[in-house]
Design an enzyme around this catalytic site. Structure first.
Site, PDB file in Angstrom:
ATOM      1  N   ASN A  47       0.823  -1.198   0.052  1.00 38.60           N
ATOM      2  CA  ASN A  47       0.030  -0.069   0.029  1.00 38.60           C
ATOM      3  C   ASN A  47       0.836   0.959   0.046  1.00 38.60           C
ATOM      4  O   ASN A  47       0.597   2.011  -0.777  1.00 38.60           O
ATOM      5  CB  ASN A  47      -0.733   0.040   1.295  1.00 38.60           C
ATOM      6  CG  ASN A  47      -1.996  -1.012   1.244  1.00 38.60           C
ATOM      7  OD1 ASN A  47      -2.144  -1.442   0.040  1.00 38.60           O
ATOM      8  ND2 ASN A  47      -2.349  -1.386   2.467  1.00 38.60           N
ATOM      9  N   ASN A 184       0.531   5.467  15.096  1.00 37.65           N
ATOM     10  CA  ASN A 184      -0.812   6.301  15.568  1.00 37.65           C
ATOM     11  C   ASN A 184      -0.892   6.219  16.900  1.00 37.65           C
ATOM     12  O   ASN A 184      -0.067   5.909  17.778  1.00 37.65           O
ATOM     13  CB  ASN A 184      -1.813   5.602  14.846  1.00 37.65           C
ATOM     14  CG  ASN A 184      -2.008   3.989  15.382  1.00 37.65           C
ATOM     15  OD1 ASN A 184      -1.700   3.774  16.282  1.00 37.65           O
ATOM     16  ND2 ASN A 184      -2.741   3.199  14.551  1.00 37.65           N
ATOM     17  N   THR A 237      -9.337   1.582   5.364  1.00 38.85           N
ATOM     18  CA  THR A 237      -8.359   0.454   5.457  1.00 38.85           C
ATOM     19  C   THR A 237      -6.769   1.072   5.047  1.00 38.85           C
ATOM     20  O   THR A 237      -6.053   0.627   5.880  1.00 38.85           O
ATOM     21  CB  THR A 237      -8.807  -0.591   4.474  1.00 38.85           C
ATOM     22  OG1 THR A 237      -9.893  -1.058   4.916  1.00 38.85           O
ATOM     23  CG2 THR A 237      -7.808  -1.808   4.726  1.00 38.85           C
ATOM     24  N   ASP A 241      -1.590   3.950   5.472  1.00 37.36           N
ATOM     25  CA  ASP A 241      -0.534   3.762   4.558  1.00 37.36           C
ATOM     26  C   ASP A 241      -0.434   4.655   3.434  1.00 37.36           C
ATOM     27  O   ASP A 241       0.647   4.950   3.135  1.00 37.36           O
ATOM     28  CB  ASP A 241      -0.784   2.141   3.812  1.00 37.36           C
ATOM     29  CG  ASP A 241      -0.850   1.238   4.782  1.00 37.36           C
ATOM     30  OD1 ASP A 241       0.056   1.172   5.784  1.00 37.36           O
ATOM     31  OD2 ASP A 241      -1.547  -0.016   4.707  1.00 37.36           O
TER      32      ASP A 241
END
Length: 294
Positions: A47, A184, A237, A241
């Site tokens: 990704n 995160n 999702t 990325d």
């Protein structure tokens, strides 16, 4: 960063994402009916490599997949996105698979079976980062290989980025070779918080907070906050990325960290408005247009 180094090299995982849309995660022992969400190329490494390439950076990707149809599909995705280099194929493990529960509110829960990702070796990683101006890695592949990639990149004069996801205490040992750490809120807490990460060697920490934007923490400087773009998320999702890949691309292009964070936030917002971890809607121009709306 050396003038002889160019582009972005990503070292990481490549998975086939199998998405099921559900209203909530199932309880233990419960069978929950959902809606088929589709099959998508994924894995944090793939990704991020796709996002870097679509954000305008010459991008190479170092990963391992199986000798199977899923591996063929992932290679096609990379080629279509303009990512250079062929995946290494192994006949001793299947391509990695991620089972993604896409929730109605745009959040998700993910279970990953590593498969061939576990076979990414030190030599793969070191060779994969040679010549890159910016090297980006995550923790879905063996940590010794990530460590080797970051060390080789640092010795060559490249800028090194580590997305410490999934969170693992082994990440603390990698920090002396990391220029920018990306985590995160959950990952940051699991690793002991900003101050502990600074003490372990992370001079620059990019803390991502989803709809709360991102904050850059630097030793000896006031935190720099960059707000998120207001969007109606469809599937988050791959948003994180996309942020990482676009950040690497912007830094490879010579942007300063503040401008690079703006471009990265825009990329994450674009991807979050589409189903799947990758979307052809992401481009350097699309990110620039969104940044211009500030």
């Amino acid at each position: 960063m050396s003038d002889t180094l160019t582009g972005v090299a990503v070292v990481g995982s490549a998975n086939l994402d199998l998405v099921v849309e559900v209203s909530r995660p199932p309880h233990v022992g419960e069978t929950l009916l959902g809606r088929a969400g589709g099959r998508f190329a994924g894995g944090k490494g793939l990704n991020q490599a796709v996002a870097a390439a679509r954000s305008g950076a010459p991008t190479r990707f170092c990963a391992v997949v199986g000798q199977d149809e899923a591996g063929d599909e992932l290679q096609r995705t990379l080629t279509d996105a303009g990512v250079a280099g062929a995946l290494r194929r192994t006949d001793t493990a299947p391509t990695g698979v991620a089972h993604v529960l896409a929730l109605d509110d745009g959040d998700n829960s993910i279970i990953v079976a590593a498969g061939a990702n576990a076979e990414l070796g030190v030599r793969d990683a070191v060779d994969g980062v040679a010549g890159a101006a910016v090297v980006l890695a995550q923790l879905e592949v063996p940590v010794p290989s990530v460590a080797a990639a970051l060390c080789a990149a640092r010795q060559a004069g490249a800028l090194t980025l580590l997305n410490a996801a999934p969170a693992a205490t082994a990440a603390l040992d990698l920090l002396p070779d990391v220029d920018i750490l990306i985590v995160n809120e959950t990952e940051c807490a699991e690793l002991g918080g900003v101050e502990r990460l600074h003490a372990a060697g992370a001079a620059q920490i990019v803390l991502t907070c989803g709809a709360g934007g991102v904050t850059l923490h630097r030793i000896g400087a006031e935190p720099l906050h960059v707000p998120a773009f207001r969007i109606d998320p469809v599937d988050t999702t791959g948003a994180g990325d996309a942020f990482c890949g676009a950040l690497a691309a912007a830094l490879a292009a010579g942007d300063d960290i503040a401008d690079a964070l703006e471009r990265a936030c825009a990329a994450g917002a674009i991807v979050a408005q589409h189903r799947g971890a990758n979307t052809a809607a992401l481009s350097a121009a699309a990110s620039a247009d969104l940044v211009a709306t500030r």
